[in-house]
Design a protein around this motif. Structure first.
Motif: not given
Length: 362
Positions: A337-362
């Motif tokens: 659900i997190c991956k589908v509904y909140s991709p940024e949150k999924y990357m941060k909480d589940h993958l430990g990745i914080v995008p550096k380029w800014g903007g939203k993930i779709t």
């Protein structure tokens, strides 16, 4: 009577009691000899009664403290619903149970959901759990319309931001047919629990034999739980919450007579694979153990049309995988659900990745 003779008789009576052979007369004689002076009330029975009271107290307290309960009426049908609202805004996980079960089959799953943005909504199918009234039409189309009504009522009352459907067994077939028939922007994903069309259709062939051997009633709720632990479930903590909800507790008889549904069995799972695969949004299939996917699901998996999770742990899980392994299932459902509904949150909480380029993930 010598001490040796008494010891021998006690061993015999203990063995008979274990086999269910001890008579009331023998029990009374044993009590009178032991000085209890209370006919028909043995220490074992007293202990059992205490266990039963604890089980029922825990079950009732869980329902009243974990959920806001509402009844949705449609004609002569009254549907019992349970809503557990999240602390922070987010989507709602809507759960549908299988035939003969109830909303409380998801009790331990709900307790193991840790995402504070995920709410949970449960409903009892007609004839099950706390729902009552209505006709005896258990065809898939009718069950889909029942759910359509329940979901529309829920949406109008609570205005969810997004919805994910999770269906176990027949509940999965209902949800797959629902998303095939109705289009909704609110529904963001579909999760099926331990249901494969080909296997489900085949299993209906042995259902009459299973129902014939089903006990008509039980002497106590603890005995009913023991039967389920020996037959269907592996997690006693979950069984203590789910089993009481499927019985008339005054008589310890089943709330739902599955024999009434037999005329509609052939409608339940036909087309399930097509309905699931044709849903254009995110899909997840969770299975309790390795089993053969039918041809359509196999091709769909190879084409990457849905995610597949298999808990290959046959000693600890079965068809009620969400009860047997609630922590594992909750974790996987939250991640999906997190991956589908909140991709940024999924990357941060589940993958430990914080995008550096800014903007939203779709």
């Amino acid at each position: 009577m010598s001490d040796l003779h008494k010891a021998f008789l006690q061993r015999v009576k203990k063995r008979e009691s274990e086999l269910g052979l001890s008579s009331l007369e023998e029990e009374e004689e044993e009590e009178n000899e032991s000085g209890t002076g209370v006919a028909g009330s043995t220490p074992r029975k007293s202990t059992t009664n205490k266990i039963d009271l604890n089980i029922l107290s825990e079950y009732k307290q869980f329902k009243t403290t974990q959920f806001v309960t509402e009844e949705y009426s449609r004609g002569s049908s009254v549907f019992q619903t349970y809503f557990k609202k999240s602390k922070n805004p987010g989507p709602v996980l809507v759960c549908g149970h299988g035939a003969g079960s109830s909303s409380m089959t998801f009790a331990e799953l709900c307790r193991n959901i840790s995402d504070e943005t995920l709410s949970v909504f449960l409903y009892d199918m007609k004839g099950h759990g706390g729902s009552h009234g209505g006709d005896k039409d258990f065809s898939l189309d009718t069950l889909v319309e029942d759910f359509h009504f329940v979901l529309e009522e829920f949406v109008s009352k609570h205005h969810p931001l997004g919805i994910f459907l999770l269906g176990h067994s027949l509940g999965g077939a209902i949800f797959a047919k629902y998303v095939h028939k109705y289009t909704s922007d609110l529904v963001r994903g579909l999760i099926l629990l331990d249901i494969v069309e080909e296997t489900a259709v085949t299993s209906l062939n042995v259902m009459p034999f299973f129902l014939e051997k089903l006990p008509k009633s039980f002497p106590s709720i603890s005995e009913a739980i023991n039967w389920h632990m020996n037959s269907l479930l592996f997690n006693q903590q979950s069984a203590r919450l789910s089993v009481p909800d499927i019985f008339n507790l005054d008589a310890m008889t089943w709330k739902m007579d599955l024999k009434q549904t037999e005329p509609y069995w052939e409608t339940w799972f036909t087309g399930l694979s097509n309905n699931f695969l044709s849903f254009p949004k995110a899909k997840l299939l969770i299975l309790a153990a390795h089993e053969t996917l039918d041809k359509k699901l196999t091709i769909g998996q190879m084409q990457g049309k849905y995610e597949l999770v298999v808990f290959n742990n046959s000693q600890r899980s079965g068809h009620f995988v969400h009860e047997d392994l609630p922590k594992h299932v909750a974790l996987r459902v939250e991640e999906f659900i997190c991956k589908v509904y909140s991709p940024e949150k999924y990357m941060k909480d589940h993958l430990g990745i914080v995008p550096k380029w800014g903007g939203k993930i779709t």
